[in-house]
Design an enzyme around this catalytic site. Sequence first.
Site, PDB file in Angstrom:
ATOM      1  N   GLN A  94      84.589  23.547 -27.585  1.00  0.00           N
ATOM      2  CA  GLN A  94      85.803  24.289 -27.931  1.00  0.00           C
ATOM      3  C   GLN A  94      85.990  25.497 -27.008  1.00  0.00           C
ATOM      4  OE1 GLN A  94      88.106  22.989 -30.053  1.00  0.00           O
ATOM      5  NE2 GLN A  94      89.366  24.596 -29.165  1.00  0.00           N
ATOM      6  N   HIS A 152      81.882  10.497  -8.634  1.00  0.00           N
ATOM      7  CA  HIS A 152      82.011   9.374  -9.573  1.00  0.00           C
ATOM      8  C   HIS A 152      81.545   8.079  -8.902  1.00  0.00           C
ATOM      9  CE1 HIS A 152      84.128  11.568 -12.634  1.00  0.00           C
ATOM     10  NE2 HIS A 152      85.273  11.673 -11.992  1.00  0.00           N
TER      11      HIS A 152
END
Length: 302
Positions: free
Chosen positions: A239, A117
């Site tokens: 999903q 990050h």
Amino acid sequence: MTEKTFVEEIEKALEKSKGLNINELLFSYQGILYPMTVCSAETFQALENFEARKDDVVLVSYPKCGINWIILIVNDLIATTLKMKQENTELPFIECGDPEKYQRMKQFPSPRIVATHLNYNNLPKSILKSKAKILVLFRNPKDTAGSFFSFHNNAPSIPSYNSWEEFFVAFMNGQVAWGSYFDHAVAWNKHIDEDNVLIMTYEELKEDLVAGVKQIAAFFGFTATAEQIQSIAGRAAFQAVRDRSQETHGAAGPLLFRKGIIGDWKNLFDETQNQEMDAKFKECLAGTKLGAKLKYDVYCKP
């Protein structure tokens, strides 16, 4: 040191967070805040000597822009095209973990996934020198802020903010873990045309995952058939990833793969906050290639 599993590492970090407040969670290193549950000054010092390889697969994003999703896709590409199973024994983010992890990473077979990050300016110099390929994932700043707030405030063991208003001020001032979204964006925009850098957006992956997987494979040089691309995209559908998240990421799974929708920010932002974010985006990214890529007018207008 005994081999640890990735899930154990995540759960250890969550355990460490229990009972802390936001101020206790975050510490400053070279002017940027990081969570003390997974980062330390000693690890950052050791990271300066990290030895990157030219064939490292470097994956970068600001927090809550979808990097854990990209890691799963790249892992699947490596497993499918190179018949290599990546052993998840470390936290995938190079700035997270103990200072000895870089010695252990020397034993990892190539290609290694190196995720982070970190802002471009804080990357270990060897990554830039190695000319390893770097995929940077961005997400529109309003959904990024909303998702970041939800991560803090929905995870039972992670310190919460008192309110969305409090978080929004911290986010806009870069006083959150890993610093300012906008500093991150401005720094990467300067390198958008480099041959070894590919900037993608969360939104384009959501809109056409098959095309996204194909682009990632081509960029990193993984030779995948149309059929393989299709089945990797099927396994990476949000999903499907969410359904497996407890298995892949332990207790943190449902927090890392929460809603995955575009435009959820509308449930949080008020008119003043919208105007403030719009002005900040304009100031930092208007007229830039990254600004155009983020399609702010499509994804961030009420």
